[in-house]
Write an enzyme that holds these catalytic residues in place. Structure first.
Site, PDB file in Angstrom:
ATOM      1  N   ILE A 101     -17.610  -3.570  14.689  1.00  0.00           N
ATOM      2  CA  ILE A 101     -16.823  -2.662  15.537  1.00  0.00           C
ATOM      3  C   ILE A 101     -16.504  -3.369  16.849  1.00  0.00           C
ATOM      4  O   ILE A 101     -17.417  -3.890  17.513  1.00  0.00           O
ATOM      5  CB  ILE A 101     -17.652  -1.407  15.911  1.00  0.00           C
ATOM      6  CG1 ILE A 101     -18.277  -0.769  14.680  1.00  0.00           C
ATOM      7  CG2 ILE A 101     -16.821  -0.421  16.704  1.00  0.00           C
ATOM      8  CD1 ILE A 101     -17.384   0.083  13.897  1.00  0.00           C
TER       9      ILE A 101
ATOM     10  N   ASP B 233       0.711   0.164 -12.996  1.00  0.00           N
ATOM     11  CA  ASP B 233       0.871   1.368 -13.821  1.00  0.00           C
ATOM     12  C   ASP B 233       2.329   1.788 -13.983  1.00  0.00           C
ATOM     13  O   ASP B 233       2.640   2.606 -14.852  1.00  0.00           O
ATOM     14  CB  ASP B 233       0.085   2.542 -13.215  1.00  0.00           C
ATOM     15  CG  ASP B 233      -1.423   2.277 -13.264  1.00  0.00           C
ATOM     16  OD1 ASP B 233      -1.839   1.392 -14.029  1.00  0.00           O
ATOM     17  OD2 ASP B 233      -2.160   2.955 -12.518  1.00  0.00           O
ATOM     18  N   ILE B 234       3.199   1.269 -13.111  1.00  0.00           N
ATOM     19  CA  ILE B 234       4.611   1.697 -13.197  1.00  0.00           C
ATOM     20  C   ILE B 234       5.526   0.508 -13.501  1.00  0.00           C
ATOM     21  O   ILE B 234       6.739   0.624 -13.406  1.00  0.00           O
ATOM     22  CB  ILE B 234       5.064   2.402 -11.882  1.00  0.00           C
ATOM     23  CG1 ILE B 234       4.803   1.513 -10.647  1.00  0.00           C
ATOM     24  CG2 ILE B 234       4.406   3.747 -11.716  1.00  0.00           C
ATOM     25  CD1 ILE B 234       5.437   2.061  -9.364  1.00  0.00           C
TER      26      ILE B 234
ATOM     27  N   THR C 284       1.740  -9.516   1.757  1.00  0.00           N
ATOM     28  CA  THR C 284       0.471  -8.757   1.786  1.00  0.00           C
ATOM     29  C   THR C 284       0.374  -7.803   0.602  1.00  0.00           C
ATOM     30  O   THR C 284      -0.684  -7.231   0.362  1.00  0.00           O
ATOM     31  CB  THR C 284       0.322  -7.929   3.093  1.00  0.00           C
ATOM     32  OG1 THR C 284       1.540  -7.203   3.307  1.00  0.00           O
ATOM     33  CG2 THR C 284       0.015  -8.795   4.284  1.00  0.00           C
TER      34      THR C 284
ATOM     35  N   SER D 151       6.076   2.761  13.719  1.00  0.00           N
ATOM     36  CA  SER D 151       4.622   2.780  13.907  1.00  0.00           C
ATOM     37  C   SER D 151       4.207   3.497  15.187  1.00  0.00           C
ATOM     38  O   SER D 151       4.891   3.413  16.217  1.00  0.00           O
ATOM     39  CB  SER D 151       4.115   1.340  13.974  1.00  0.00           C
ATOM     40  OG  SER D 151       2.773   1.334  14.354  1.00  0.00           O
TER      41      SER D 151
ATOM     42  N   ASN E 175       8.215  -9.397  -0.953  1.00  0.00           N
ATOM     43  CA  ASN E 175       7.944 -10.848  -0.965  1.00  0.00           C
ATOM     44  C   ASN E 175       6.468 -11.156  -1.266  1.00  0.00           C
ATOM     45  O   ASN E 175       6.064 -12.318  -1.218  1.00  0.00           O
ATOM     46  CB  ASN E 175       8.400 -11.507   0.350  1.00  0.00           C
ATOM     47  CG  ASN E 175       7.600 -11.044   1.553  1.00  0.00           C
ATOM     48  OD1 ASN E 175       6.577 -10.370   1.409  1.00  0.00           O
ATOM     49  ND2 ASN E 175       8.047 -11.409   2.747  1.00  0.00           N
TER      50      ASN E 175
ATOM     51  N   PHE F 181       0.839  -1.206   0.000  1.00  0.00           N
ATOM     52  CA  PHE F 181       0.000   0.000   0.000  1.00  0.00           C
ATOM     53  C   PHE F 181       0.875   1.258   0.000  1.00  0.00           C
ATOM     54  O   PHE F 181       0.941   1.987  -1.000  1.00  0.00           O
ATOM     55  CB  PHE F 181      -0.931  -0.084   1.219  1.00  0.00           C
ATOM     56  CG  PHE F 181      -1.632   1.175   1.607  1.00  0.00           C
ATOM     57  CD1 PHE F 181      -2.290   1.952   0.663  1.00  0.00           C
ATOM     58  CD2 PHE F 181      -1.664   1.583   2.944  1.00  0.00           C
ATOM     59  CE1 PHE F 181      -2.955   3.117   1.033  1.00  0.00           C
ATOM     60  CE2 PHE F 181      -2.335   2.734   3.322  1.00  0.00           C
ATOM     61  CZ  PHE F 181      -2.963   3.503   2.370  1.00  0.00           C
TER      62      PHE F 181
ATOM     63  N   TYR G 236       4.164  -6.917  17.435  1.00  0.00           N
ATOM     64  CA  TYR G 236       4.393  -5.953  16.347  1.00  0.00           C
ATOM     65  C   TYR G 236       5.284  -4.810  16.834  1.00  0.00           C
ATOM     66  O   TYR G 236       6.240  -4.417  16.172  1.00  0.00           O
ATOM     67  CB  TYR G 236       3.022  -5.443  15.887  1.00  0.00           C
ATOM     68  CG  TYR G 236       3.014  -4.368  14.830  1.00  0.00           C
ATOM     69  CD1 TYR G 236       3.460  -4.609  13.543  1.00  0.00           C
ATOM     70  CD2 TYR G 236       2.500  -3.100  15.112  1.00  0.00           C
ATOM     71  CE1 TYR G 236       3.414  -3.632  12.565  1.00  0.00           C
ATOM     72  CE2 TYR G 236       2.435  -2.117  14.146  1.00  0.00           C
ATOM     73  CZ  TYR G 236       2.900  -2.381  12.877  1.00  0.00           C
ATOM     74  OH  TYR G 236       2.847  -1.400  11.909  1.00  0.00           O
TER      75      TYR G 236
HETATM   76  N1  LIG Z   1      -0.750   1.430   7.090  1.00  0.00           N
HETATM   77  C1  LIG Z   1      -0.578   1.918   8.312  1.00  0.00           C
HETATM   78  O1  LIG Z   1      -1.492   2.490   8.924  1.00  0.00           O
HETATM   79  C2  LIG Z   1       0.759   1.787   8.987  1.00  0.00           C
HETATM   80  C3  LIG Z   1       0.911   2.355  10.254  1.00  0.00           C
HETATM   81  C4  LIG Z   1       2.132   2.223  10.893  1.00  0.00           C
HETATM   82  C5  LIG Z   1       3.179   1.579  10.266  1.00  0.00           C
HETATM   83  N2  LIG Z   1       3.005   1.031   9.043  1.00  0.00           N
HETATM   84  C6  LIG Z   1       4.133   0.339   8.428  1.00  0.00           C
HETATM   85  O2  LIG Z   1       4.366   0.813   7.115  1.00  0.00           O
HETATM   86  C7  LIG Z   1       4.886  -0.243   6.301  1.00  0.00           C
HETATM   87  C8  LIG Z   1       4.044  -0.399   5.049  1.00  0.00           C
HETATM   88  O3  LIG Z   1       2.738  -0.762   5.459  1.00  0.00           O
HETATM   89  P1  LIG Z   1       1.512  -0.847   4.477  1.00  0.00           P
HETATM   90  O4  LIG Z   1       0.355  -0.258   5.193  1.00  0.00           O
HETATM   91  O5  LIG Z   1       1.894  -0.331   3.165  1.00  0.00           O
HETATM   92  O6  LIG Z   1       1.259  -2.408   4.441  1.00  0.00           O
HETATM   93  P2  LIG Z   1       1.476  -3.474   3.274  1.00  0.00           P
HETATM   94  O7  LIG Z   1       1.259  -4.793   3.915  1.00  0.00           O
HETATM   95  O8  LIG Z   1       0.651  -3.109   2.106  1.00  0.00           O
HETATM   96  O9  LIG Z   1       2.992  -3.266   2.904  1.00  0.00           O
HETATM   97  C9  LIG Z   1       4.051  -4.099   3.303  1.00  0.00           C
HETATM   98  C10 LIG Z   1       4.689  -4.622   2.034  1.00  0.00           C
HETATM   99  O10 LIG Z   1       5.891  -5.293   2.381  1.00  0.00           O
HETATM  100  C11 LIG Z   1       5.868  -6.613   1.874  1.00  0.00           C
HETATM  101  N3  LIG Z   1       6.618  -7.402   2.852  1.00  0.00           N
HETATM  102  C12 LIG Z   1       6.237  -7.809   4.087  1.00  0.00           C
HETATM  103  N4  LIG Z   1       7.236  -8.452   4.702  1.00  0.00           N
HETATM  104  C13 LIG Z   1       8.274  -8.451   3.836  1.00  0.00           C
HETATM  105  C14 LIG Z   1       9.595  -8.952   3.894  1.00  0.00           C
HETATM  106  N5  LIG Z   1      10.035  -9.608   4.977  1.00  0.00           N
HETATM  107  N6  LIG Z   1      10.397  -8.794   2.820  1.00  0.00           N
HETATM  108  C15 LIG Z   1       9.935  -8.151   1.707  1.00  0.00           C
HETATM  109  N7  LIG Z   1       8.709  -7.647   1.592  1.00  0.00           N
HETATM  110  C16 LIG Z   1       7.892  -7.786   2.656  1.00  0.00           C
HETATM  111  C17 LIG Z   1       4.422  -6.988   1.716  1.00  0.00           C
HETATM  112  O11 LIG Z   1       4.212  -7.962   0.716  1.00  0.00           O
HETATM  113  C18 LIG Z   1       3.802  -5.652   1.331  1.00  0.00           C
HETATM  114  O12 LIG Z   1       3.874  -5.428  -0.053  1.00  0.00           O
HETATM  115  C19 LIG Z   1       4.877  -1.498   7.162  1.00  0.00           C
HETATM  116  O13 LIG Z   1       6.161  -1.654   7.701  1.00  0.00           O
HETATM  117  C20 LIG Z   1       3.867  -1.158   8.240  1.00  0.00           C
HETATM  118  O14 LIG Z   1       4.075  -1.868   9.424  1.00  0.00           O
HETATM  119  C21 LIG Z   1       1.812   1.112   8.375  1.00  0.00           C
END
Ligand SMILES: NC(=O)c1ccc[n+]([C@@H]2O[C@H](COP(=O)([O-])OP(=O)(O)OC[C@H]3O[C@@H](n4cnc5c(N)ncnc54)[C@H](O)[C@@H]3O)[C@@H](O)[C@H]2O)c1
Length: 308
Positions: free
Chosen positions: A195, A43-44, A35, A112, A32, A11, A135
């Site tokens: 909820i 698109d890229i 998720t 986080s 990897n 994301f 986490y």
């Molecule tokens: N979305 C939020 O609200 C939020 C809040 C706090 C922190 N974060 C942190 O931001 C980062 C991105 O989160 P996101 O919301 O985009 O989630 P996401 O799950 O979409 O992104 C994580 C990406 O990393 C990949 N991934 C996971 N473990 C991996 C590994 N060991 N090696 C290679 N790729 C790996 C997943 O396939 C995924 O594409 C994460 O570290 C998450 O913990 C997100």
């Protein structure tokens, strides 16, 4: 400038990759796909180098000038299901740190706001985390290690404590997606939002576009350290449901159930002073505007995730 985005098919990572391309960087992604989804970078896809792999395999991408590390398991339930991932996240992070020292590149990594669990708001970077979850146990040592590498080897880094990030392109996260996306999906499917508890838990909603800006600003900053990436305002789930309902022009159906989760995060709300004064970052997108934009995006999808 060559940038690497770990987790770039996720994301937040895919939005970072997109913005970097717009700014003229050459971009490589390692993910990897646990998720994430290659659809997030469709698109890229012809403009980036992509490798499917773990973040620890970063050396396969060759030398870069800057690393954005978002490729770590991204949600509390993932670590509760397999708590050995705590060790994996930390050892993968050490591989990233060694890579950055060897290649003399700056590191911007995702931390986080869950780190603040157990403290009343506003949440300030100076508190010593209480560690209430696996986490968080993965995140806090990452922050300490980055500082240690700074002291020992002069690593330049910014660790960004994201608050509750929402926006477009979160469908691959499914049940791990932000509440805003989940409420929109349920609204579009005309199903009930579940909820936990009374809905009075509060989140500091920060739009993914602002999070990307924070990453870019941090990458160009001379500052090292940990910075909040939030808005300084929090909304209860009940308020968020009303906002989404207003944007959709309908009332969202809800079902309150007992909260089954131990050490649940009741409130996160950023103290934004340090990131504003030291980095020059302020979030710009209001929750109402961000919800409208996300809704427009999800309305255009053929299918939104039908979770639970
Ligand atoms: N979305 C939020 O609200 C939020 C809040 C706090 C922190 N974060 C942190 O931001 C980062 C991105 O989160 P996101 O919301 O985009 O989630 P996401 O799950 O979409 O992104 C994580 C990406 O990393 C990949 N991934 C996971 N473990 C991996 C590994 N060991 N090696 C290679 N790729 C790996 C997943 O396939 C995924 O594409 C994460 O570290 C998450 O913990 C997100």
């Amino acid at each position: 400038m060559k940038a690497i985005v770990t987790g770039g098919a996720g994301f937040i990572g895919s939005h970072i990759a997109e913005r970097l391309l717009e700014e003229g960087y050459s971009v490589s992604i390692i993910d990897n796909l646990s998720t994430g989804d290659k659809n997030n970078i469709k698109d890229i896809k012809n403009k980036v180098k992509f490798i499917k792999g773990n973040s620890s395999e970063i050396n396969k991408l060759g030398k870069a000038d800057i690393v954005f590390h978002a490729g770590i398991y991204s949600s509390t339930p993932i670590y509760r299901k397999d708590n050995t991932l705590v060790g994996k996240a930390i050892s993968e992070f050490i591989a990233i740190l060694n890579y950055c020292v060897k290649n003399k590149c700056k590191l911007v990594f995702a931390s986080s706001s869950s780190i603040y669990n157990g403290y009343p708001p506003p949440h300030n970077e100076d508190v010593i985390p209480k560690v209430k979850d696996f986490y968080t146990e993965a995140r806090y040592p990452m922050e300490r290690l980055a500082d240690l590498f700074q002291q020992m080897y002069g690593l330049e880094y910014c660790g960004l404590r994201y608050f509750s990030v929402y926006g477009e392109r979160e469908e691959s996260k499914k049940t791990f997606a932000n509440m805003v996306s989940q409420i929109i999906w349920k609204g579009l499917l005309d199903k009930e939002v579940m909820i936990y508890g009374d809905g009075e838990q509060r989140r500091d909603l920060v739009n993914v576009s602002d999070v990307v800006s924070a990453n870019l600003i941090a990458s160009k900053s001379k500052e090292n350290g940990i910075f909040n990436v939030g808005t300084g305002v929090s909304y209860s789930f009940n308020e968020i449901i009303k906002k989404v309902g207003y944007a959709m022009g309908k009332s969202i159906k809800t079902k309150n159930i007992d909260n089954p989760l131990k050490n649940y995060v009741d409130i996160v709300q950023a103290d934004t002073q340090k990131s504003r004064e030291k980095l020059g970052f302020s979030a710009r997108i209001s929750a109402d505007e961000g919800i409208r934009t996300a809704l427009e995006y999800y309305k255009k999808l053929k299918k939104v995730p039908d979770i639970f």
